[in-house]
Design an enzyme around this catalytic site. Structure first.
Site, mmCIF file in Angstrom:
data_model
loop_
_atom_site.group_PDB
_atom_site.id
_atom_site.type_symbol
_atom_site.label_atom_id
_atom_site.label_comp_id
_atom_site.label_asym_id
_atom_site.label_seq_id
_atom_site.Cartn_x
_atom_site.Cartn_y
_atom_site.Cartn_z
ATOM 1 N N LEU A 294 0.814 -1.213 0.000
ATOM 2 C CA LEU A 294 0.000 0.000 0.000
ATOM 3 C C LEU A 294 0.851 1.268 0.000
ATOM 4 O O LEU A 294 0.624 2.182 0.780
ATOM 5 C CB LEU A 294 -0.958 0.017 1.200
ATOM 6 N N CYS A 295 1.866 1.277 -0.845
ATOM 7 C CA CYS A 295 2.635 2.513 -0.951
ATOM 8 C C CYS A 295 2.880 2.847 -2.416
ATOM 9 O O CYS A 295 3.961 3.268 -2.790
ATOM 10 C CB CYS A 295 3.928 2.424 -0.159
ATOM 11 N N GLY A 296 1.893 2.629 -3.229
ATOM 12 C CA GLY A 296 1.972 3.037 -4.623
ATOM 13 C C GLY A 296 3.002 2.226 -5.389
ATOM 14 O O GLY A 296 3.175 1.038 -5.153
#
Lengths: 137, 295
Positions: B90-92
């Site tokens: 969940l950090c691109g």
């Protein structure tokens, strides 16, 4: 004694001290080195021990340091260390525990690298204990 | 047209997702600030270490007696790539851009007939690279920087690398990490650690004439032997700090856009919900009126 030398004590996490001092005594592998303003350039390995900052002929501040490096030029004395602690905040019990732990690690170490690491740790802990003895005075 | 009930349920679920993403954004923002402070605080040490190594390395630049960490092993057959990735997702595009860089490097090296080894720092890198380079991965280090990156963690990584180097398992070591530019932008950077690139003596300094040669205590070789492994740890630590700051920055902006997207989706769904509710009311009215007329 108007002349002063810029003293910097740096650990990986932060810049601990940066101030002009009259004299600073750094524990190096070959003995303690007193650094005054105008010292000739020097690069030395710092052993675990106590750095004394002298002011007006007296020790103003004592800081325990783990191993590191010291770079001196006429205007500046930079000491890079892996850990540093003012001797007034050394916990004697903790230092003793560290020494026992390190000795246990030394006994348990199997390969050369681990043994060497444990040995360094023992030296650091011993120096820490010695430094804590100075607290009372 | 979905029923009113399903629409309501859907809106509720998107709303709770939005709550999670916006909370994660806040957390990432707070962690980013801490990571930036840590990176800032560590700068003096790395700068001075650079200066020390630089001045020492110059005098050794082409001496045959220089230690292998500085000079290299004399060959460049085996490359070790240290890939910094995160433990959590969940950090691109943070991890995928690192992995892409590692892949490109590894393929290029293999084309030249070199051997590639990969050391993964962070769980994600291991997961993403395992399929293509399963047999090249020599190790994975996870669980770094739970709260703030501390120096001892970098030392652990450095110890592993030095150990491998001492066992002559590789010749060249490069670290690939995301350099922090701003909360929105990270720059994928590949930095060579072993052999250490020696900074060229700049012209200005050379023009000043020879500088005073410092006194070495005990002597140059011993200092260099102590300094180089530590410098390795320091370089790794610096990269780790940059990596941590980038991670939180990337997560923050990823979660920010996720929150915005969820908001858009809620608006859209609410519009559909209102329309279909209105339509059913209108339909009921028509039915009542036409029923009344028929009587």
């Amino acid at each position: 004694m108007a002349e002063r030398i810029e003293f910097e004590l740096v650990s990986p996490e932060q810049l601990l001290i940066s101030e002009p001092v009259e004299m600073v005594v750094v524990p190096c592998t070959e003995g303690d080195i007193g650094v005054l303003p105008g010292h000739s350039p020097l690069l030395a390995i710092v052993r675990p021990g106590v750095i004394d900052i002298h002011e007006g002929g007296k020790v103003k501040d004592s800081i325990f340091v783990g191993g590191g490096f010291c770079e001196v030029n006429p205007e500046r004395c930079t000491v890079l260390v892996e850990e540093a602690l003012p001797i007034s905040s050394i916990d004697r019990g903790e230092a003793e525990k560290r020494l026992t732990d390190a000795k246990a690690a030394f006994e348990a170490a199997t390969d050369a690298a681990a043994k060497k690491a444990a040995e360094t740790e023992i030296k650091t802990a011993e120096a820490m204990l010695q430094a804590s003895a100075k607290q009372l005075h | 047209m979905p029923s009113l009930k399903t629409l309501r349920l859907r809106i509720r679920s998107v709303k709770s997702t939005q709550k999670i993403t916006s909370a994660m954004k806040m957390v990432a923002a707070a962690k980013l600030r801490r990571a930036q402070e840590a990176a800032e605080a560590a700068r003096p040490y790395t700068e001075r270490m650079d200066r020390m190594v630089g001045s020492l390395a110059k005098s050794f630049a082409d001496a045959a007696g220089a230690p292998p960490m500085l000079r290299g092993t004399g060959s460049d057959q085996t490359h070790l790539i240290v890939a910094y990735t995160t433990d959590r997702g969940l950090c691109g595009a943070f991890n995928s851009s690192i992995v892409r860089q590692v892949r490109t490097m590894a393929h290029a090296l293999r084309r030249d007939g070199k051997t590639v080894k990969i050391l993964c720092v962070g769980r994600k890198g291991n997961e993403l690279l395992r399929r293509d380079f399963g047999n090249a991965i020599v190790g994975a280090i996870t669980g770094l920087g739970r709260k703030v990156m501390v120096y001892s963690e970098a030392q652990a990584v450095a110890a592993k690398i030095s150990e491998m180097f001492a066992a002559e398992e590789f010749d060249v070591c490069t670290v690939v990490y995301n350099r922090f530019k701003s909360a929105m932008t990270q720059i994928v950077t590949a930095q060579q650690l072993i052999p250490l690139p020696v900074p060229k003596a700049d012209e200005a300094a050379a023009a000043k004439g020879p500088q005073a040669v410092p006194i070495f205590e005990p002597d140059e070789d011993d200092i260099l032997a102590e300094l180089l492994p530590r410098n390795l740890a320091v370089q790794l630590f610096r990269a780790l700090l940059e990596h941590a700051a980038s991670e939180h920055g990337a997560r923050m902006s990823a979660m920010d856009s996720a929150t915005r997207n969820a908001g858009d989706m809620i608006d859209r769904l609410t519009l559909i919900l209102n329309r279909s509710r209105q339509a059913s009311i209108t339909k009921e009215l028509i039915e009542i009126i036409s029923g009344a007329e028929a009587v």
